[in-house]
Design a protein around this motif. Structure first.
Motif, PDB file in Angstrom:
ATOM      1  N   SER A   1       2.326  10.328  -0.854  1.00 16.99           N
ATOM      2  CA  SER A   1       3.161   9.137  -0.712  1.00 16.99           C
ATOM      3  C   SER A   1       4.552   9.545  -0.253  1.00 16.99           C
ATOM      4  O   SER A   1       5.042  10.606  -0.617  1.00 16.99           O
ATOM      5  N   PRO A   2       5.177   8.697   0.557  1.00 21.74           N
ATOM      6  CA  PRO A   2       6.568   9.005   0.919  1.00 21.74           C
ATOM      7  C   PRO A   2       7.495   8.753  -0.268  1.00 21.74           C
ATOM      8  O   PRO A   2       7.160   8.004  -1.174  1.00 21.74           O
TER       9      PRO A   2
ATOM     10  N   ASP B   1       9.299  -2.890  -4.550  1.00 24.60           N
ATOM     11  CA  ASP B   1       8.647  -2.525  -3.291  1.00 24.60           C
ATOM     12  C   ASP B   1       8.556  -1.006  -3.129  1.00 24.60           C
ATOM     13  O   ASP B   1       8.731  -0.466  -2.038  1.00 24.60           O
ATOM     14  N   TYR B   2       8.304  -0.294  -4.233  1.00 28.08           N
ATOM     15  CA  TYR B   2       8.063   1.148  -4.185  1.00 28.08           C
ATOM     16  C   TYR B   2       6.554   1.385  -4.086  1.00 28.08           C
ATOM     17  O   TYR B   2       5.787   0.692  -4.753  1.00 28.08           O
ATOM     18  N   PRO B   3       6.139   2.382  -3.299  1.00 27.58           N
ATOM     19  CA  PRO B   3       4.726   2.776  -3.386  1.00 27.58           C
ATOM     20  C   PRO B   3       4.432   3.293  -4.797  1.00 27.58           C
ATOM     21  O   PRO B   3       5.312   3.888  -5.428  1.00 27.58           O
ATOM     22  N   ILE B   4       3.226   3.064  -5.264  1.00 28.07           N
ATOM     23  CA  ILE B   4       2.904   3.380  -6.657  1.00 28.07           C
ATOM     24  C   ILE B   4       1.777   4.386  -6.720  1.00 28.07           C
ATOM     25  O   ILE B   4       0.770   4.234  -6.019  1.00 28.07           O
ATOM     26  N   ILE B   5       1.917   5.369  -7.588  1.00 26.10           N
ATOM     27  CA  ILE B   5       0.776   6.232  -7.893  1.00 26.10           C
ATOM     28  C   ILE B   5       0.608   6.206  -9.414  1.00 26.10           C
ATOM     29  O   ILE B   5       1.534   6.546 -10.147  1.00 26.10           O
TER      30      ILE B   5
END
Lengths: 279, 389
Positions: free
Chosen positions: A173-174, A139-143
């Motif tokens: 992104s945080p 559940d990590y934001p992804i780039i």
């Protein structure tokens, strides 16, 4: 301080002369040595850049047979403060989903970092799926396809430039977040302080790589508390049903064959090329 | 008689994620719709079924795209039209796919899609991975050939019953073939249920250019199912701050002369690239590389790094070129390379291996070590071209 975990993989050494084929043109993995996946080197360089600029710790993780310790050693030569190998016979034959689960659980046991970094694609599987799937499970934001990173530690944010097909995007992104580096990623060190720190860290990590044991840990499935149904062959939805050599192209042109040592013939070819360009 | 497998859940239809950029479908989206149409027409005939092609289209002000998806082969379009979705964003797009694929609505009464296709573009590959992680199923990447039939499987885990490994017929399996490595191996990937768990949808990403799109047909009818947005702030935590067109680096598609380098440079990559560049300069040509060079990631002098990057790759998964003269230096000639250059007018190849496959699609084949041949050829070319420079 920004802590990073970098995922790496051992892959067959695809350099000419190292890679061995079987008679049917399929890869002979037994005969081909295992090395650090080239794209992972780029992920490690990105982690090193963050360490140079912000401090923190770089942890390298991999999944594979115990022999992959040499792969982690290669990774530490680029950069790493410590290294973990998730290794168990039960993990064998994992596809990307089972690998993502295993890597994610391993990271949770180590302690989740501010940034996870993966390279783009492995040189053998080349799916490019494991990174995004691991990020999703954590559940990590992804780039993805990142070519440069700036970390804003005060606001706990990352600003990254990424290649989005025909566009370049700047993404904010945080933290924490998951970064997947593009092969075109470039670290930049503009200040002398950074460059000096880079050299110092590089020297230290090479010493660590040489005597890896003090910073190396291997964990099996039980130690990681893995659900046996989610790892290895059992946890993999996909199977490779068949591997065949792709038939070579049928003859379409009848080549005039000449020897590279035949100077006169080369002169003739040069004339033909010149004519084709003018025509 | 082998057992025949029956999935526990109810799965139907072939879904296609249609990526758009600036409100135009990327070409692979309509190519996949065409292939999905062909596959499902055959499927419906083979299995006396009536399953649909379902397109998934997200963006902002996308009515025209929804209509185009139908005219290009879709029976049903799941759409979400929202300002926040104007440009591709991995997390919200993934959530919406999962919502549509797992939900029930006026059209969909089954559990999950049977099959799912994604474009093998930068964004398409990413979302194929996250969507299938969200749907907890399997995914092949970079397929260029697909077919559906029943398959007899014997597998140490999937078909193990008690202590015995059985042979079991799995019906309606999507066979996903992908070229591996440098294009010499072809793997067939299957996504298979096991005794305890169903793995559906069976999904893959599709290499752009593999399939033919259908011509638009305004007579085709379809239905549109809106997916309600319902995303929370967390789903939009990554933001696009700025977006600009990428200057097209190393565009080889309109060049008259191309010099391409392959693994033949391995024994001294830096020197090999240097020789290739020198030859290219004499010919006023640009430099391409084979996929083998991209994969090998040779250590080269930093000044030459730009010449071993994927942007210069010629082939099925790279640029497709058609120059007057194509010179292949140390390229063995996998079929995937051929697909990127076989429309060249004149093909000259240099290779130390007298049996290199590239010979079969060259006009002139020079047998020899590129490190020895290039300087000689270059000298002759300088003379032959003397008058025109």
């Amino acid at each position: 301080m920004v802590d990073c975990i970098v995922t790496v993989k051992g892959v067959p050494d695809f350099r000419e002369g190292k890679v061995h084929f079987k008679e049917d043109n399929t890869l002979n993995r037994g005969e081909t040595p295992t090395v650090l996946n080239p794209s992972d080197r780029i992920a490690l360089m990105a982690a090193l850049e963050i360490k140079v600029k912000h401090g923190g710790k770089v942890t390298v993780v991999s999944m594979g047979p115990l022999g992959y310790k040499t792969v982690l050693q290669e990774a530490l030569e680029v950069y790493g403060d410590d290294a973990y190998l998730f290794s168990d016979r039960q993990m064998g034959g994992a596809d990307t989903l089972a690998t993502a689960y295993t890597l994610g659980m391993g990271m949770k046991k180590i302690g989740l970092p501010d940034i996870v970094i993966s390279g783009f694609k492995t040189a053998d599987g080349e799916t490019g799926q494991t990174g995004p799937q691991t990020a999703w499970l954590l559940d990590y934001p992804i780039i993805t396809h990142v070519i440069s990173i700036e970390v804003d530690t005060g606001n706990r944010k990352v600003l990254a430039r990424r290649l989005a097909g025909e566009d370049i995007e700047e993404i904010e992104s945080p933290l924490p977040c998951y970064i997947i580096t593009d092969p075109n990623f470039e670290a930049s060190y503009r200040s002398a302080t950074h460059r000096l720190r880079f050299l110092k860290l590089q020297e230290e990590t090479r010493a660590r790589a040489a005597t890896i044991d003090s910073v190396f840990k291997a964990w099996n499935a039980t130690e990681l508390g893995l659900d046996p149904k989610k790892i290895g062959l059992k946890g993999s939805p996909t199977i490779v049903n068949k591997v065949e050599a792709i038939p070579t192209a049928p003859r379409e042109r009848t080549a005039k064959v000449i020897s590279g040592k035949d100077d006169q013939a080369l002169a003739e070819v040069a004339k033909q090329i010149a004519q084709a360009i003018r025509g | 008689m082998p057992l025949t497998w029956t999935s526990k859940g109810n799965y139907q239809d072939m879904w296609v994620f249609c990526e758009q950029n600036n409100n135009q479908f990327v070409p692979c989206s309509i190519e996949m719709l065409g292939e999905a149409r062909r596959l499902m027409d055959k499927y419906n005939k083979d299995y006396s079924a009536d399953e649909k092609v379902v397109a998934v289209v997200f963006g902002y002000q996308i009515d025209a795209l929804v209509q185009e998806a139908i005219e290009r082969g879709a029976d049903v379009v799941y759409s979400c039209d929202d300002r926040n979705l104007e440009h591709f964003l991995l997390e919200p797009y993934t959530k919406l796919i999962a919502k549509a694929a797992q939900g029930k609505d006026t059209y969909k009464s089954y559990d999950e899609p049977r099959y799912f296709l994604f474009p093998a573009t930068n964004n398409g590959r990413d979302i194929s991975a996250t969507a299938l992680a969200a749907l907890d199923s399997g995914l092949a990447s970079d397929s260029n050939l697909l077919y559906i039939n029943d398959e007899l499987i014997r597998h140490p885990v999937k078909t193990k019953r008690g202590d015995k490994v059985e042979e079991i017929v799995y019906p309606r399996i999507l066979h996903m073939k992908r070229p591996d490595f440098s294009g010499f191996e072809w793997s067939t990937i299957l996504c298979i249920d096991d005794e305890e768990k169903d793995f559906h949808p069976q999904a893959c990403s599709v290499i752009p250019g593999s399939f033919k799109a259908l011509e638009r047909n305004s007579q085709r009818k379809g239905i549109r199912i809106p997916v309600s947005f319902g995303l929370v702030a967390k789903d939009l935590r990554t933001k696009i701050v700025k977006r600009e067109a990428l200057p097209k680096e190393a565009d080889l598609t309109n060049k008259d002369v191309i010099v391409s380098l392959g693994r033949g440079i391995a024994k001294n990559p830096t020197q090999g690239i240097k020789l290739g560049l020198e030859l290219a300069q004499v010919l006023n040509a640009d430099v391409g590389i084979s996929r083998g060079v991209v994969t090998a990631k040779y250590p080269v002098d930093p000044a030459y790094m730009q010449y071993i990057r994927d942007v210069r790759q010629v082939g099925e998964t790279g640029q497709k070129v058609k120059p007057k003269v194509y010179i292949a230096l140390g390229i063995s000639g996998a079929i995937q390379h051929k697909k990127g250059m076989d429309k060249s007018k004149m093909i000259i190849s240099v290779n130390a291996d007298p049996n290199a496959p590239i010979k079969e699609f060259s006009d002139v084949f020079i047998e020899g070590d590129i490190f020895e041949v290039i300087p000689k050829l270059e000298a002759h070319l300088a003379r032959a071209l003397g008058g025109t420079k």
